[in-house]
Design a protein around this motif. Sequence first.
Motif, PDB file in Angstrom:
ATOM      1  N   TRP A 162       0.842  -1.205   0.000  1.00  0.00           N
ATOM      2  CA  TRP A 162       0.000   0.000   0.000  1.00  0.00           C
ATOM      3  C   TRP A 162       0.874   1.252   0.000  1.00  0.00           C
ATOM      4  CZ3 TRP A 162      -2.493   2.211   4.942  1.00  0.00           C
ATOM      5  CH2 TRP A 162      -3.349   3.265   4.635  1.00  0.00           C
TER       6      TRP A 162
ATOM      7  N   GLU B 273       2.965   1.287  -3.706  1.00  0.00           N
ATOM      8  CA  GLU B 273       2.267   1.283  -4.992  1.00  0.00           C
ATOM      9  C   GLU B 273       1.389   2.523  -5.168  1.00  0.00           C
ATOM     10  OE1 GLU B 273       2.484  -0.742  -7.669  1.00  0.00           O
ATOM     11  OE2 GLU B 273       4.135  -1.675  -6.585  1.00  0.00           O
ATOM     12  N   PRO B 274       1.676   3.316  -6.170  1.00  0.00           N
ATOM     13  CA  PRO B 274       0.882   4.535  -6.381  1.00  0.00           C
ATOM     14  C   PRO B 274      -0.558   4.248  -6.829  1.00  0.00           C
ATOM     15  CG  PRO B 274       2.555   4.289  -8.098  1.00  0.00           C
ATOM     16  CD  PRO B 274       2.775   3.207  -7.109  1.00  0.00           C
ATOM     17  N   GLU B 275      -0.801   3.093  -7.433  1.00  0.00           N
ATOM     18  CA  GLU B 275      -2.157   2.788  -7.918  1.00  0.00           C
ATOM     19  C   GLU B 275      -3.027   2.093  -6.876  1.00  0.00           C
ATOM     20  OE1 GLU B 275      -2.249   0.937 -11.761  1.00  0.00           O
ATOM     21  OE2 GLU B 275      -0.600   2.176 -12.483  1.00  0.00           O
ATOM     22  N   ILE B 276      -2.456   1.714  -5.760  1.00  0.00           N
ATOM     23  CA  ILE B 276      -3.240   1.110  -4.669  1.00  0.00           C
ATOM     24  C   ILE B 276      -3.492   2.211  -3.652  1.00  0.00           C
ATOM     25  CG2 ILE B 276      -3.245  -0.614  -2.842  1.00  0.00           C
ATOM     26  CD1 ILE B 276      -1.644  -2.433  -4.636  1.00  0.00           C
ATOM     27  N   HIS B 277      -4.768   2.597  -3.528  1.00  0.00           N
ATOM     28  CA  HIS B 277      -5.126   3.784  -2.743  1.00  0.00           C
ATOM     29  C   HIS B 277      -5.549   3.478  -1.309  1.00  0.00           C
ATOM     30  CE1 HIS B 277      -4.752   5.949  -6.484  1.00  0.00           C
ATOM     31  NE2 HIS B 277      -5.622   5.122  -7.045  1.00  0.00           N
TER      32      HIS B 277
ATOM     33  N   GLU C 215      -7.519  -2.399  -0.565  1.00  0.00           N
ATOM     34  CA  GLU C 215      -7.081  -2.828  -1.906  1.00  0.00           C
ATOM     35  C   GLU C 215      -5.805  -3.654  -1.822  1.00  0.00           C
ATOM     36  OE1 GLU C 215      -6.550   0.498  -4.530  1.00  0.00           O
ATOM     37  OE2 GLU C 215      -8.678   0.992  -4.545  1.00  0.00           O
TER      38      GLU C 215
ATOM     39  N   TYR D 155      -5.318  -7.495  -2.968  1.00  0.00           N
ATOM     40  CA  TYR D 155      -4.240  -7.940  -3.835  1.00  0.00           C
ATOM     41  C   TYR D 155      -3.506  -9.127  -3.191  1.00  0.00           C
ATOM     42  CZ  TYR D 155       0.239  -8.342  -6.068  1.00  0.00           C
ATOM     43  OH  TYR D 155       1.340  -8.867  -6.686  1.00  0.00           O
TER      44      TYR D 155
ATOM     45  N   VAL E  71      -6.025  -5.565  -9.569  1.00  0.00           N
ATOM     46  CA  VAL E  71      -5.011  -4.795  -8.865  1.00  0.00           C
ATOM     47  C   VAL E  71      -3.665  -5.383  -9.281  1.00  0.00           C
ATOM     48  CG1 VAL E  71      -4.113  -4.082  -6.622  1.00  0.00           C
ATOM     49  CG2 VAL E  71      -6.574  -4.425  -6.907  1.00  0.00           C
TER      50      VAL E  71
ATOM     51  N   ARG F 190       3.610  -2.752  -9.549  1.00  0.00           N
ATOM     52  CA  ARG F 190       4.594  -2.405 -10.575  1.00  0.00           C
ATOM     53  C   ARG F 190       6.001  -2.204 -10.012  1.00  0.00           C
ATOM     54  NH1 ARG F 190       1.221  -2.429 -14.464  1.00  0.00           N
ATOM     55  NH2 ARG F 190      -0.635  -1.202 -14.658  1.00  0.00           N
TER      56      ARG F 190
END
Length: 139
Positions: free
Chosen positions: A35, A38-42, A46, A50, A63, A66
Amino acid sequence: MRKIRLIRRILKHTGADKIVFGFVGFMLVTALVIWACEPEIHTYREALWYCFTVVSTIGFGDVVVRTPISRGLSVALSIYAIVTLAIFTGVIVNYYTQLVELRQQESLAYIMEKLEHLEKLPKQELEELSNQIRRRKKG
């Protein structure tokens, strides 16, 4: 609920509870790190989702991680999950195998006790004993 308590007692008796709880703790910490990285897990939710998909090997793909840290943790988490599941399964199967063997031994001890006092048994008990021996012979 009763079966869950039985599984808990088995795990505690064998010491496998430490492995399972260690795994859950590792999964929660891994979700926290993912969390954070990762910039895409807000949300933490989430990240937990994942981690669940990694552990269960479902991998929905909704999800995706990267960063190298998250990918490395995903690999470690999946390996840890495989090992933990194998240990958990082995402990439960071994427990039930031993339980079945114990019941068979008790049953055999009962039959042996009856055979030792064969001359004192009434006809009905002799027939019952004979049927038990036949069933054991077949099974």
